[in-house]
Scaffold this active site. Structure first.
Site, PDB file in Angstrom:
ATOM      1  N   GLY A 246       0.782  -1.239   0.000  1.00 38.94           N
ATOM      2  CA  GLY A 246       0.000   0.000   0.000  1.00 38.94           C
ATOM      3  C   GLY A 246       0.808   1.281   0.000  1.00 38.94           C
TER       4      GLY A 246
ATOM      5  N   ASP B 248       0.439   3.239   4.214  1.00 37.59           N
ATOM      6  CA  ASP B 248      -0.559   3.998   3.481  1.00 37.59           C
ATOM      7  C   ASP B 248      -1.616   4.596   4.408  1.00 37.59           C
ATOM      8  OD1 ASP B 248      -1.632   1.506   4.113  1.00 37.59           O
ATOM      9  OD2 ASP B 248      -2.280   1.020   2.082  1.00 37.59           O
TER      10      ASP B 248
ATOM     11  N   ASP C  72      -5.589   2.499  10.227  1.00 36.12           N
ATOM     12  CA  ASP C  72      -7.000   2.185  10.433  1.00 36.12           C
ATOM     13  C   ASP C  72      -7.173   1.707  11.883  1.00 36.12           C
ATOM     14  OD1 ASP C  72      -9.653   1.535  10.173  1.00 36.12           O
ATOM     15  OD2 ASP C  72      -9.352  -0.162   8.839  1.00 36.12           O
TER      16      ASP C  72
ATOM     17  N   LYS D  60      -7.535   7.260   9.772  1.00 34.18           N
ATOM     18  CA  LYS D  60      -8.987   7.294   9.958  1.00 34.18           C
ATOM     19  C   LYS D  60      -9.317   7.798  11.363  1.00 34.18           C
ATOM     20  CE  LYS D  60     -10.233   3.745   6.646  1.00 34.18           C
ATOM     21  NZ  LYS D  60     -10.867   2.443   6.401  1.00 34.18           N
TER      22      LYS D  60
ATOM     23  N   PHE E 248     -14.195   3.431   3.595  1.00 30.55           N
ATOM     24  CA  PHE E 248     -13.221   2.654   2.837  1.00 30.55           C
ATOM     25  C   PHE E 248     -12.767   3.435   1.614  1.00 30.55           C
ATOM     26  CE2 PHE E 248     -11.255  -0.723   0.437  1.00 30.55           C
ATOM     27  CZ  PHE E 248     -10.586  -1.400   1.444  1.00 30.55           C
ATOM     28  N   VAL E 249     -11.462   3.674   1.533  1.00 29.68           N
ATOM     29  CA  VAL E 249     -10.915   4.483   0.441  1.00 29.68           C
ATOM     30  C   VAL E 249      -9.952   3.658  -0.410  1.00 29.68           C
ATOM     31  CG1 VAL E 249     -11.175   6.677   1.648  1.00 29.68           C
ATOM     32  CG2 VAL E 249      -9.075   5.369   1.947  1.00 29.68           C
TER      33      VAL E 249
ATOM     34  N   ASP F 135      -5.751  -0.320  -1.993  1.00 31.28           N
ATOM     35  CA  ASP F 135      -6.477  -1.259  -2.836  1.00 31.28           C
ATOM     36  C   ASP F 135      -7.778  -1.732  -2.201  1.00 31.28           C
ATOM     37  OD1 ASP F 135      -5.172  -2.917  -0.786  1.00 31.28           O
ATOM     38  OD2 ASP F 135      -5.938  -4.605  -1.964  1.00 31.28           O
TER      39      ASP F 135
ATOM     40  N   ARG G 102      -5.012   0.381  -6.984  1.00 30.22           N
ATOM     41  CA  ARG G 102      -3.779   0.980  -6.449  1.00 30.22           C
ATOM     42  C   ARG G 102      -3.228   2.054  -7.385  1.00 30.22           C
ATOM     43  NH1 ARG G 102      -2.175  -2.046  -1.976  1.00 30.22           N
ATOM     44  NH2 ARG G 102      -2.341  -4.303  -2.147  1.00 30.22           N
TER      45      ARG G 102
HETATM   46  P1  IMP Z   1      -4.843  -1.500  10.341  1.00 29.97           P
HETATM   47  O1  IMP Z   1      -3.910  -2.609  10.750  1.00 29.97           O
HETATM   48  O2  IMP Z   1      -6.266  -1.798  10.694  1.00 29.97           O
HETATM   49  O3  IMP Z   1      -4.406  -0.131  10.835  1.00 29.97           O
HETATM   50  O4  IMP Z   1      -4.903  -1.483   8.772  1.00 29.97           O
HETATM   51  C1  IMP Z   1      -3.856  -1.118   8.024  1.00 29.97           C
HETATM   52  C2  IMP Z   1      -3.933  -1.695   6.642  1.00 29.97           C
HETATM   53  O5  IMP Z   1      -5.269  -2.032   6.247  1.00 29.97           O
HETATM   54  C3  IMP Z   1      -3.473  -0.662   5.651  1.00 29.97           C
HETATM   55  O6  IMP Z   1      -2.077  -0.743   5.476  1.00 29.97           O
HETATM   56  C4  IMP Z   1      -4.268  -0.997   4.419  1.00 29.97           C
HETATM   57  O7  IMP Z   1      -3.576  -1.941   3.637  1.00 29.97           O
HETATM   58  C5  IMP Z   1      -5.533  -1.608   4.939  1.00 29.97           C
HETATM   59  N1  IMP Z   1      -6.643  -0.619   4.971  1.00 29.97           N
HETATM   60  C6  IMP Z   1      -7.222  -0.069   6.061  1.00 29.97           C
HETATM   61  N2  IMP Z   1      -8.197   0.796   5.726  1.00 29.97           N
HETATM   62  C7  IMP Z   1      -8.236   0.796   4.374  1.00 29.97           C
HETATM   63  C8  IMP Z   1      -9.036   1.517   3.403  1.00 29.97           C
HETATM   64  O8  IMP Z   1      -9.914   2.330   3.705  1.00 29.97           O
HETATM   65  N3  IMP Z   1      -8.760   1.242   2.103  1.00 29.97           N
HETATM   66  C9  IMP Z   1      -7.802   0.364   1.697  1.00 29.97           C
HETATM   67  N4  IMP Z   1      -7.026  -0.310   2.567  1.00 29.97           N
HETATM   68  C10 IMP Z   1      -7.240  -0.095   3.899  1.00 29.97           C
HETATM   69 MG    MG Z   2      -4.601  -3.500   1.405  1.00 29.40          MG
END
Ligand code: IMP
Ligand code: MG
Length: 185
Positions: free
Chosen positions: A49, A105, A108, A136, A157-158, A164, A170
């Site tokens: 990402g 990227d 979340d 977020k 969701f973006v 992606d 991407r």
């Molecule tokens: P986390 O571990 O929940 O913080 O998620 C991180 C990973 O989830 C990011 O590096 C992204 O690959 C994916 N991700 C989280 N939210 C989104 C979104 O809105 N769009 C696309 N990928 C996301």
């Molecule tokens: Mg991803």
């Protein structure tokens, strides 16, 4: 805000066009360049990402730096994090005694960044900072700190600019909210 954005038909709306993203990268790169002017920087980009973000950001940082990549998976193509982070790469980057800047990227749930930070911490880096393009705005089970943040966004969701959905989108030059009906399928 429109801008030239292919595959735009799949977007509910564009949040940041390429020019807006690059203007923000100018600012973050300037900040990072100031903060690390006297230190040898090691950047660790979290694949896949952060690839496009990384390429545009690092070319704006006129400092000697090393670049490594880490490949992790926590999403498995869905919309929700699985809560488990799998390290795909066998050899871990050399971090001992180094000033590490992690690039991802999007922040979340924070699961990915927290897991990577903890793992790297055991290898005795001199410092670890985190830089994310997007963060977020939401409640997180565990607080997750990011030292450099491109944009704060709502909990939607973006896709695009490296982000992606099922490995698609991407290569969109902008960042947009995926249409709800597509994200559900
Ligand atoms: P986390 O571990 O929940 O913080 O998620 C991180 C990973 O989830 C990011 O590096 C992204 O690959 C994916 N991700 C989280 N939210 C989104 C979104 O809105 N769009 C696309 N990928 C996301
Ligand atoms: Mg991803």
């Amino acid at each position: 805000m429109t801008g030239s954005c292919g595959m735009q038909a799949d977007l509910d709306r564009v949040l940041f066009d390429q020019a807006t993203i690059l203007r923000r990268l100018d600012q973050i790169a300037a900040q990072i360049s100031t903060d690390y002017r006297d230190r040898e920087l090691t950047v660790i980009a979290i694949l896949n990402g952060s690839l496009i973000f990384m390429a545009d950001l690092l070319r704006r940082i006129p400092l000697p730096l090393r670049l490594d990549c880490l490949s992790v998976a926590s999403y498995h193509g869905g919309l929700q994090t699985s809560g488990e982070v799998i390290f795909r790469q066998i050899a871990q980057p050399d971090v001992a005694g180094r000033h590490i800047l992690l690039l991802d990227d999007i922040l979340d749930s924070g699961t990915t960044i927290n897991a990577i930070r903890e793992k790297l911490q055991t290898a005795s880096p001199q410092s670890i900072r985190v830089c994310v393009l997007l963060r977020k705005i939401k409640e997180r089970g565990r607080p997750t700190e990011a030292d450099y943040v491109g944009f704060d966004i709502a909990d939607e969701f973006v896709v695009g600019y490296g982000l992606d959905y099922g490995e698609r989108y991407r290569n969109l030059p902008c960042i947009g909210v995926l249409k709800k009906e597509l994200a559900a399928s």
